[in-house]
Scaffold this motif. Structure first.
Motif, PDB file in Angstrom:
ATOM      1  N   ILE A 317       0.839  -1.197   0.000  1.00 35.91           N
ATOM      2  CA  ILE A 317       0.000   0.000   0.000  1.00 35.91           C
ATOM      3  C   ILE A 317       0.871   1.244   0.000  1.00 35.91           C
ATOM      4  O   ILE A 317       0.636   2.196  -0.744  1.00 35.91           O
ATOM      5  CB  ILE A 317      -0.941   0.003   1.227  1.00 35.91           C
ATOM      6  N   ARG A 318       1.896   1.230   0.836  1.00 34.69           N
ATOM      7  CA  ARG A 318       2.804   2.375   0.915  1.00 34.69           C
ATOM      8  C   ARG A 318       3.517   2.596  -0.409  1.00 34.69           C
ATOM      9  O   ARG A 318       3.634   3.741  -0.888  1.00 34.69           O
ATOM     10  CB  ARG A 318       3.818   2.164   2.039  1.00 34.69           C
ATOM     11  N   ASP A 319       3.985   1.518  -1.046  1.00 33.81           N
ATOM     12  CA  ASP A 319       4.661   1.648  -2.344  1.00 33.81           C
ATOM     13  C   ASP A 319       3.705   2.188  -3.410  1.00 33.81           C
ATOM     14  O   ASP A 319       4.080   3.042  -4.224  1.00 33.81           O
ATOM     15  CB  ASP A 319       5.219   0.293  -2.794  1.00 33.81           C
ATOM     16  N   TYR A 320       2.470   1.685  -3.409  1.00 30.90           N
ATOM     17  CA  TYR A 320       1.513   2.147  -4.413  1.00 30.90           C
ATOM     18  C   TYR A 320       1.123   3.598  -4.148  1.00 30.90           C
ATOM     19  O   TYR A 320       0.924   4.371  -5.084  1.00 30.90           O
ATOM     20  CB  TYR A 320       0.267   1.256  -4.412  1.00 30.90           C
ATOM     21  N   ARG A 321       1.023   3.963  -2.896  1.00 35.13           N
ATOM     22  CA  ARG A 321       0.736   5.360  -2.554  1.00 35.13           C
ATOM     23  C   ARG A 321       1.842   6.268  -3.092  1.00 35.13           C
ATOM     24  O   ARG A 321       1.578   7.351  -3.609  1.00 35.13           O
ATOM     25  CB  ARG A 321       0.598   5.507  -1.044  1.00 35.13           C
ATOM     26  N   ASP A 322       3.090   5.815  -2.981  1.00 35.33           N
ATOM     27  CA  ASP A 322       4.203   6.584  -3.539  1.00 35.33           C
ATOM     28  C   ASP A 322       4.073   6.704  -5.057  1.00 35.33           C
ATOM     29  O   ASP A 322       4.299   7.777  -5.634  1.00 35.33           O
ATOM     30  CB  ASP A 322       5.535   5.928  -3.179  1.00 35.33           C
TER      31      ASP A 322
END
Length: 430
Positions: A317-322
């Motif tokens: 989720i954090r990577d996709y948010r980035d």
């Protein structure tokens, strides 16, 4: 100082408040996927969709504590685990109101409670039940039967949530309902409306349904006080809207938010694809995080513990948010109706180009599009059998109904949306 306050206000406008109940549902969906089982929470899939989209699109995602004005992460308890992992990752933060805002919220809560106790408030509860039953009567099949899902949700809460080490860590009363005027209203309303409520919940669970709905109104008031949007749990949302309509507070102008615009891309593609491609379009929705799709493939499930699985999903989720930073930045900078229309126009433009690129309409590809399509990586297999989730409700800004059409301009967030739909389309065809 004036400029700083102005910038701060704009940043708050693109934040969203969620509730613990939604995070519980999202966690149940994520863990059920790892376990190869169906979720126990009947709202689990929808909670996951809406939480994922909040984390992707909104500048900040905040969570409300049921009783505290200035909570710390540890005040929420150890459960749900997803809440703890999201907080550790810096993706989720407690809603904190200073003394001035807490006093303003408390005053507004008094007003909302007064309305809740009025004949209009009682009518809101009755309409909530009647609408649930009416919707179930006109639906074919029982998969999304709302009154049945409310009953199943009550059973899930009783077995898994209202237990030591979970809900009681946030509301430490003997019955798990706040010891305040809202809690007293919930208990009294359950007794008064027992006959009507039995259509959606067994008698022992009715006070908990009432407390859940009332708590949603408190969160709505706090979000308004903080100047942010409230993304309510699906069960709370219809009641909150009904309550607002009965109090003549609902805005009857055209409501357009950019998250619904992105979902509109999928809807338009599905309409153009027709029945022959309906399964592929459903798989595309499950593949695409922009639509609340999953961030894993079936070969990865049942390979690790639930705790490690939650950590893995939050990392993704954090990577996709980035990856979605440009799109989120475009949403965040929307201040005026004109700003929102420009971004909505750009998203609509992506939709028009996708109709051609995916073979749903004949049109020549531009050099920019060819480069984007060539850069899309292949994705492995998908899992079938997940329910299709309908659109979202985000109460953000009001706009006119007219939007102009332009050719693809190659904005970074346009490229991102375009690339993600093509990737998901390819994955859904495997």
């Amino acid at each position: 100082m004036v400029l700083e306050d102005h910038v701060s206000r704009l940043q708050r406008d693109s934040s969203v408040l969620v509730d613990v109940t939604s995070i519980i549902g999202a966690e149940d969906f994520i863990l059920s996927q790892n376990q190869g089982a169906l979720p126990e929470d009947p709202f689990a899939r929808q909670c996951f969709v809406e939480l994922i989209q909040s984390l992707i699109f909104m500048s900040d995602v905040l969570v409300a504590h049921p009783t505290l004005a200035n909570p710390r992460p540890e005040d929420f308890g150890e459960q749900p685990r997803l809440l703890r992992v999201l907080m550790r990752a810096g993706l989720l933060h407690p809603l904190r109101l200073d003394d001035r805002k807490w006093e303003a919220a408390a005053a507004a809560e008094v007003g909302a409670l007064r309305d809740l106790k009025s004949p209009q408030g009682t009518r809101s509860v009755m309409q909530f039940v009647e609408q649930a039953v009416l919707c179930d009567q006109v639906q074919s099949g029982r998969r999304n039967n709302l009154s049945r899902r409310i009953g199943e949700w009550c059973d899930f809460q009783a077995r898994k949530i209202r237990v030591p080490g979970h809900h009681s860590d946030r509301i430490a009363t003997s019955d798990g309902i706040e010891d305040d005027d809202y809690g007293r209203w919930a208990r009294a309303a359950a007794l008064t409306l027992e006959g009507s409520l039995e259509q959606v919940a067994a008698a022992p669970e009715q006070k908990y349904v009432m407390a859940t709905l009332a708590r949603g109104l408190k969160y709505m008031v706090r979000a308004e006080t903080a100047g942010i949007c409230y993304q309510a749990h699906p069960m709370r949302r219809d009641f909150s809207l009904t309550f607002q309509l009965n109090q003549e507070r609902a805005d009857d102008r055209a409501v357009l938010d950019l998250i619904k615009a992105v979902r509109g891309v999928h809807r338009s593609l599905a309409e153009a694809a027709g029945a022959d491609q309906s399964n592929r379009m459903q798989l595309l929705e499950m593949e695409l995080p922009l639509l609340g799709g999953r961030l894993w493939d079936s070969s990865e499930t049942r390979q690790t513990s639930d705790s490690d699985w939650l950590e893995l999903i939050v990392e993704r989720i954090r990577d996709y948010r980035d990856d979605a930073a440009e799109l989120r930045g475009a949403v965040r900078q929307c201040v005026s109706d004109e700003d929102v229309l420009r971004v909505a126009r750009d998203i609509d433009e992506v939709k028009e180009q996708l109709l051609g690129r995916l073979g749903l309409r004949r049109v020549e590809a531009s050099p920019v599009e060819r480069e984007l399509v060539d850069g899309v990586a292949s994705v492995v297999q998908v899992t079938t059998g997940l329910p299709v989730v309908s659109g979202l409700w985000f109460g953000t800004r009001t706009l006119g109904k007219q939007m102009a059409q332009f050719h693809l301009g190659g904005q970074p967030y346009q490229q991102f949306v375009y690339r993600e739909f093509v990737r998901a389309w390819k994955a859904a065809g495997k």
